[in-house]
Scaffold this active site. Sequence first.
Site, PDB file in Angstrom:
ATOM      1  N   GLY A 130     -52.118 -24.338 -17.084  1.00 13.52           N
ATOM      2  CA  GLY A 130     -51.492 -25.507 -17.763  1.00 13.52           C
ATOM      3  C   GLY A 130     -50.224 -25.650 -17.029  1.00 13.52           C
ATOM      4  O   GLY A 130     -49.418 -24.684 -16.373  1.00 13.52           O
ATOM      5  N   CYS A 131     -49.524 -26.784 -17.466  1.00 10.95           N
ATOM      6  CA  CYS A 131     -48.177 -27.453 -17.115  1.00 10.95           C
ATOM      7  C   CYS A 131     -47.157 -26.374 -17.468  1.00 10.95           C
ATOM      8  O   CYS A 131     -46.314 -26.059 -16.808  1.00 10.95           O
ATOM      9  CB  CYS A 131     -48.005 -28.812 -17.179  1.00 10.95           C
ATOM     10  SG  CYS A 131     -48.320 -29.310 -19.085  1.00 10.95           S
ATOM     11  N   PHE A 132     -47.275 -26.275 -18.624  1.00 11.86           N
ATOM     12  CA  PHE A 132     -46.039 -25.370 -19.382  1.00 11.86           C
ATOM     13  C   PHE A 132     -46.317 -23.888 -18.782  1.00 11.86           C
ATOM     14  O   PHE A 132     -45.278 -23.336 -18.550  1.00 11.86           O
ATOM     15  CB  PHE A 132     -46.175 -25.443 -21.053  1.00 11.86           C
ATOM     16  CG  PHE A 132     -45.557 -26.447 -21.640  1.00 11.86           C
ATOM     17  CD1 PHE A 132     -44.505 -27.089 -21.283  1.00 11.86           C
ATOM     18  CD2 PHE A 132     -46.485 -27.190 -22.178  1.00 11.86           C
ATOM     19  CE1 PHE A 132     -43.786 -28.165 -21.959  1.00 11.86           C
ATOM     20  CE2 PHE A 132     -46.009 -28.387 -23.055  1.00 11.86           C
ATOM     21  CZ  PHE A 132     -44.813 -28.788 -22.945  1.00 11.86           C
ATOM     22  N   VAL A 134     -47.302 -22.652 -15.986  1.00 11.29           N
ATOM     23  CA  VAL A 134     -46.975 -22.680 -14.449  1.00 11.29           C
ATOM     24  C   VAL A 134     -45.500 -22.728 -14.332  1.00 11.29           C
ATOM     25  O   VAL A 134     -44.912 -22.012 -13.593  1.00 11.29           O
ATOM     26  CB  VAL A 134     -47.613 -23.761 -13.610  1.00 11.29           C
ATOM     27  CG1 VAL A 134     -47.257 -25.053 -13.644  1.00 11.29           C
ATOM     28  CG2 VAL A 134     -47.565 -23.384 -12.193  1.00 11.29           C
TER      29      VAL A 134
END
Length: 325
Positions: A130-132, A134
């Site tokens: 997920g973005c958060f 990574v």
Amino acid sequence: MSIRVGIVGISGFGGGEALRLIASHPAFELVHAAGDGSAGSRLIDRFPGVPRKLAGLVIETWDPDSLPELDLLFASLPTGTSAEALARIPERVKIVDIGGDHRHADGWTYGLADVWPDRVRGSTRVANPGCFPVATLNTLAPLLAAKLIRPDNIVIDAKTGLSGAGRGGGDSRFGFAETNENLQPYGLLRHAHMPEMETTIGQLAGGSAEGLVFTPHLVPMTRGLLVTIYCRGRATTAQCLDAARSFYADRPFVRVTDRPPQTKWASGSNLSFVSYAADPDRELVIAMGVVDNLGKGAAGHAVQNANLICGLPETAGLEGAPLWP
């Protein structure tokens, strides 16, 4: 070398970013686009600036049982909607799942490419972080590997642009009037990315991350993500920076900076910026990380993982400079 590629969920922000990157990729040939909400329209109808060679490609209804001949599929679907469908894809078709259904799932490789590239190489089923996660994990990995911080006392304060919430849904919280000149915390205590981060921090540290605290916020910008992470440890700023520079010495997309990073630095790119400030007398380490939530946080990272599983140079199609200003 031409690798036949499909994208499902192409009309969303993640799928659209994957299209942008694949359109100029030296080895990937987009031959299939799918998306239930946009089925029947041509790519140029949804993306007027798409390259001419792709303009007439018709978006099809998503049906895993009637795919054309593909080598690689990017799946950019909402969490909870891809597991059953992707299980029906033939094993010969490599898959990178940009959505959340397969992170740390049996039979899937967790594609934290900057930290564990060797785990990704040769895989046929890769789950994009997920973005958060990574942004958080790229920032913490060097400190955890060097035992400079405790894994059980980490507080993450995160800010993301609105594109991180996705394109659909009709949620009034994401309209212009509600988001302009506003700052919103959300997903308190039970955010979907918490288990993913806890599991991976535990693996990186060899210990429990049960004290993890994570609070995300929506900020009124289109794209960009910054995490400020508070940790416990007696390391100095120099030790943290040295650990990160050593850890990422041969990695192409992580930049270690003496200055606190800014979201604009990564905009439109697959770069990840990390920095640190520490006060050993207070046993305080502040770790900071920046990514573009649609780039390194989604489609850019997915293309990086796809390069690895297809035996291509890791940087193929991803070396463009960030947008500035």
